[in-house]
Design a protein around this motif. Sequence first.
Motif, PDB file in Angstrom:
ATOM      1  N   THR A 110      53.799  35.887  89.404  1.00 43.66           N
ATOM      2  CA  THR A 110      53.593  36.325  88.381  1.00 43.66           C
ATOM      3  C   THR A 110      55.139  35.413  87.955  1.00 43.66           C
ATOM      4  O   THR A 110      55.855  35.004  88.519  1.00 43.66           O
ATOM      5  CB  THR A 110      53.322  38.032  88.100  1.00 43.66           C
ATOM      6  OG1 THR A 110      54.923  38.277  88.501  1.00 43.66           O
ATOM      7  CG2 THR A 110      53.054  38.185  88.178  1.00 43.66           C
ATOM      8  N   GLY A 111      54.898  35.083  86.843  1.00 37.76           N
ATOM      9  CA  GLY A 111      55.351  34.582  85.963  1.00 37.76           C
ATOM     10  C   GLY A 111      55.519  32.663  85.935  1.00 37.76           C
ATOM     11  O   GLY A 111      55.166  32.508  85.974  1.00 37.76           O
ATOM     12  N   ASN A 112      56.582  31.982  85.225  1.00 38.83           N
ATOM     13  CA  ASN A 112      56.522  30.816  85.333  1.00 38.83           C
ATOM     14  C   ASN A 112      57.465  30.088  85.907  1.00 38.83           C
ATOM     15  O   ASN A 112      58.261  30.777  87.255  1.00 38.83           O
ATOM     16  CB  ASN A 112      57.095  30.049  84.118  1.00 38.83           C
ATOM     17  CG  ASN A 112      56.610  30.857  82.821  1.00 38.83           C
ATOM     18  OD1 ASN A 112      55.037  31.540  83.479  1.00 38.83           O
ATOM     19  ND2 ASN A 112      57.207  31.396  81.687  1.00 38.83           N
ATOM     20  N   SER A 114      59.704  26.623  86.475  1.00 40.56           N
ATOM     21  CA  SER A 114      60.923  25.921  85.211  1.00 40.56           C
ATOM     22  C   SER A 114      61.844  24.931  85.793  1.00 40.56           C
ATOM     23  O   SER A 114      62.112  25.464  87.210  1.00 40.56           O
ATOM     24  CB  SER A 114      61.438  26.480  84.073  1.00 40.56           C
ATOM     25  OG  SER A 114      63.178  27.419  85.156  1.00 40.56           O
ATOM     26  N   THR A 153      58.943  24.545  81.406  1.00 44.72           N
ATOM     27  CA  THR A 153      58.333  25.250  81.874  1.00 44.72           C
ATOM     28  C   THR A 153      56.763  25.272  82.336  1.00 44.72           C
ATOM     29  O   THR A 153      55.766  24.963  81.145  1.00 44.72           O
ATOM     30  CB  THR A 153      58.270  26.583  80.758  1.00 44.72           C
ATOM     31  OG1 THR A 153      60.058  26.330  80.807  1.00 44.72           O
ATOM     32  CG2 THR A 153      57.881  27.898  81.436  1.00 44.72           C
ATOM     33  N   ASP A 155      53.905  27.550  82.883  1.00 44.36           N
ATOM     34  CA  ASP A 155      52.690  28.737  83.548  1.00 44.36           C
ATOM     35  C   ASP A 155      52.103  28.664  84.350  1.00 44.36           C
ATOM     36  O   ASP A 155      51.799  30.855  84.583  1.00 44.36           O
ATOM     37  CB  ASP A 155      52.286  29.455  81.825  1.00 44.36           C
ATOM     38  CG  ASP A 155      51.214  28.548  81.366  1.00 44.36           C
ATOM     39  OD1 ASP A 155      50.629  27.419  82.404  1.00 44.36           O
ATOM     40  OD2 ASP A 155      50.978  28.439  80.147  1.00 44.36           O
ATOM     41  N   LYS A 223      69.659  29.908  85.315  1.00 42.37           N
ATOM     42  CA  LYS A 223      68.509  28.795  85.117  1.00 42.37           C
ATOM     43  C   LYS A 223      68.477  27.405  83.748  1.00 42.37           C
ATOM     44  O   LYS A 223      69.396  27.763  83.216  1.00 42.37           O
ATOM     45  CB  LYS A 223      67.738  29.771  85.024  1.00 42.37           C
ATOM     46  CG  LYS A 223      67.640  31.018  84.933  1.00 42.37           C
ATOM     47  CD  LYS A 223      66.186  32.071  84.883  1.00 42.37           C
ATOM     48  CE  LYS A 223      64.617  31.441  84.251  1.00 42.37           C
ATOM     49  NZ  LYS A 223      64.174  30.602  85.827  1.00 42.37           N
TER      50      LYS A 223
END
Length: 226
Positions: A110-112, A114, A153, A155, A223
């Motif tokens: 789940t999530g991105n 980047s 990013t 997705d 990040k």
Amino acid sequence: MTTINGDPFAAINNATSGAATTKKADTLGQADFMRLMTEQLSHQDPLKPLSNSEFVAQLAQFSTVQGISELNTTVGGFTSALTGDQVLKGAALVGHSVVVPSDSVALPATGNASGLVMSPGAGKVTFEITDASGVVVDTLDVESTGKGETAFTWDGIKANGERAAAGAYSIKASHTATDGTGTALNTYVDATVDSVTIGSDGLYLNLPGLGTAPLDYVLRIGKSAS
């Protein structure tokens, strides 16, 4: 492009204690030299005794041997101290995000995903994301306002609208300047340090989905600004 090495530990810690013991046994210390000189004096030719200059030269050699031995002990202490410092650095990095050079990006369940590139100037940066079979699953276009960092990013949604499976995907980036000039770019991706391995030549960061990377690969702790 610099990529993360998936298996850098093949040659780490491959020395054995037996080899070290053999090396130590083959090395002469000051006491050994003193015994040799004593034997030399007791067996010298009375008609051609050891001259003063030769005696002084041998004493100087004994002093040099002792100095080298003490230096080795001191260097060994420095090495132990540095190893302890590396352990502390490694412990501090676990659980933190880092930015490392990689031609792969890890997509979580789940999530991105980047990262960033270093743009040579204003224009458009295109990211091409490919799965393990070589199929392009998505492309991203990001505007670069000038020379410097350009973050991206993903997705995790493929071009067909489906969510991509978690795992590693290849990523390529290219910059198209306002005059149409194209330039291939190195990619840097965000990763979380899962654990740290201390090798004979330094720290190795274990990054989920990406493998391992030496500590000096880290571009940033934290990040990317994506």
